[in-house]
Design an enzyme around this catalytic site. Structure first.
Site, PDB file in Angstrom:
ATOM      1  NE  ARG A 133      -3.612  -2.174   2.795  1.00 49.84           N
ATOM      2  CZ  ARG A 133      -3.412  -3.298   3.477  1.00 49.84           C
ATOM      3  NH1 ARG A 133      -2.230  -3.495   4.083  1.00 49.84           N
ATOM      4  NH2 ARG A 133      -4.350  -4.227   3.560  1.00 49.84           N
ATOM      5  CE  LYS A 139      -8.082  -1.188   5.350  1.00 46.22           C
ATOM      6  NZ  LYS A 139      -8.636  -1.219   3.969  1.00 46.22           N
ATOM      7  CG  HIS A 156      -4.739   0.122  -3.798  1.00 43.51           C
ATOM      8  ND1 HIS A 156      -4.080   0.149  -2.582  1.00 43.51           N
ATOM      9  CD2 HIS A 156      -5.647  -0.886  -3.701  1.00 43.51           C
ATOM     10  CE1 HIS A 156      -4.576  -0.788  -1.795  1.00 43.51           C
ATOM     11  NE2 HIS A 156      -5.520  -1.442  -2.452  1.00 43.51           N
ATOM     12  NE  ARG A 209      -3.124  -4.036  -1.004  1.00 43.77           N
ATOM     13  CZ  ARG A 209      -2.649  -4.797  -0.014  1.00 43.77           C
ATOM     14  NH1 ARG A 209      -1.341  -4.967   0.110  1.00 43.77           N
ATOM     15  NH2 ARG A 209      -3.457  -5.381   0.850  1.00 43.77           N
ATOM     16  CG  HIS A 245      -6.692  -8.730   1.697  1.00 43.82           C
ATOM     17  ND1 HIS A 245      -6.911  -9.180   0.405  1.00 43.82           N
ATOM     18  CD2 HIS A 245      -6.388  -7.408   1.568  1.00 43.82           C
ATOM     19  CE1 HIS A 245      -6.735  -8.182  -0.447  1.00 43.82           C
ATOM     20  NE2 HIS A 245      -6.420  -7.107   0.237  1.00 43.82           N
ATOM     21  CE1 TYR A 285      -6.653  -7.746  -6.635  1.00 44.19           C
ATOM     22  CE2 TYR A 285      -6.690  -8.896  -4.532  1.00 44.19           C
ATOM     23  CZ  TYR A 285      -6.527  -7.735  -5.260  1.00 44.19           C
ATOM     24  OH  TYR A 285      -6.255  -6.552  -4.617  1.00 44.19           O
TER      25      TYR A 285
END
Length: 279
Positions: free
Chosen positions: A122, A147, A223, A226, A249, A258
């Protein structure tokens, strides 16, 4: 608000949008009645086209948060439910990534873009990298308190490791891997020190300029690299659970998107026109 666990940017967004609301009515948002709030949200919806616009969303989320913070029943206000937009991410091809990496004239920008792509970072993560986080012997990168306030490790490829070593030898960074050129008298003082990291705007500018100079017509952001990292890993046969861990995640559902954009190399032909003409 600080102890709620939300990020600094989220709290700033809540505060800014609630302040606009307070200025509009010349009173605290918690003192408004239901009709006033509905009128204000309707005004925002008309000004910003749809309820999915960030300005509208941050106002609604900020209201929900401040009602709970003040111990008020936020159910008395019929705040609208905001649906997430079902958009698939933009993905770069491998050829486009090569062009992107070869375009920047500064070594700093080439390494920056390579890190975003090869490690799936990120924007805040690449900005926050310190020299102590880079283990070139083990070829591992330590991502700290990202995050969700979680750490993770991601592998560094041999090409990127060589580039990082070259960059560190040439630039001689002391603490942060990427430094900006901010004025310590005005930029983010912290106990006499200042935040000398490369700015978010600087990272965005480096990527945007490289995209433009590479002649890529897709809508590319920081992003996007990523998203491209995750998709290319999936296409290379890496399982979805591993990709979830590499991306950091919390939920596998976030990573599952994805599966909708990846194109495995050994996939059967899906074009009936190509089959018709034997291609």
């Amino acid at each position: 608000m600080k102890t709620s666990g939300r990020s600094e940017s989220t709290l700033n967004n809540y505060a800014r949008h609630l302040a606009q609301m307070a200025l509009h009515f010349n009173t605290l948002p918690t003192e408004l009645d239901e009709d006033q709030i509905e009128d204000y949200l309707y005004l925002l919806q008309q000004q910003h086209n749809t309820p999915s616009e960030s300005y509208f969303k941050h106002t609604v989320y900020g209201l929900r948060f401040v009602f709970r913070l003040e111990g008020l029943d936020d159910k008395r206000i019929a705040l609208p439910a905001i649906q997430r937009e079902e958009k698939l991410p933009v993905i770069l091809s491998r050829e486009e990534v090569k062009r992107l990496l070869h375009t920047p004239t500064l070594l700093k920008h080439r390494i920056l873009i390579a890190l975003l792509y090869d490690c799936g970072l990120r924007c805040m993560e690449v900005r926050s990298l310190q020299l102590k986080d880079i283990d070139l012997n083990r070829r591992m990168l330590h991502i700290r308190q990202s995050k969700g306030k979680k750490d993770r490790y991601v592998p560094i490829g041999s090409v990127l490791a060589a580039g990082l070593q070259k960059y560190i030898d040439a630039e001689g960074p002391v603490k942060w891997l990427f430094n900006g050129k901010g004025d310590p008298s005005i930029e983010g003082r912290k106990g006499g020190d200042f935040d000398s990291r490369y700015s978010q705007r600087g990272v965005q500018w480096a990527v945007t300029q490289a995209v433009k100079q590479a002649g890529i017509k897709k809508e590319v952001s920081v992003h996007t690299l990523r998203h491209t990292y995750a998709t290319h890993l999936l296409e290379a046969g890496i399982d979805i659970m591993t990709i979830q861990k590499l991306l950091g995640h919390e939920s596998i559902d976030t990573t599952m998107i994805y599966l909708h954009v990846a194109q495995p190399v050994d996939r059967p032909p899906l074009s009936v026109l190509d089959q018709l003409y034997g291609r």
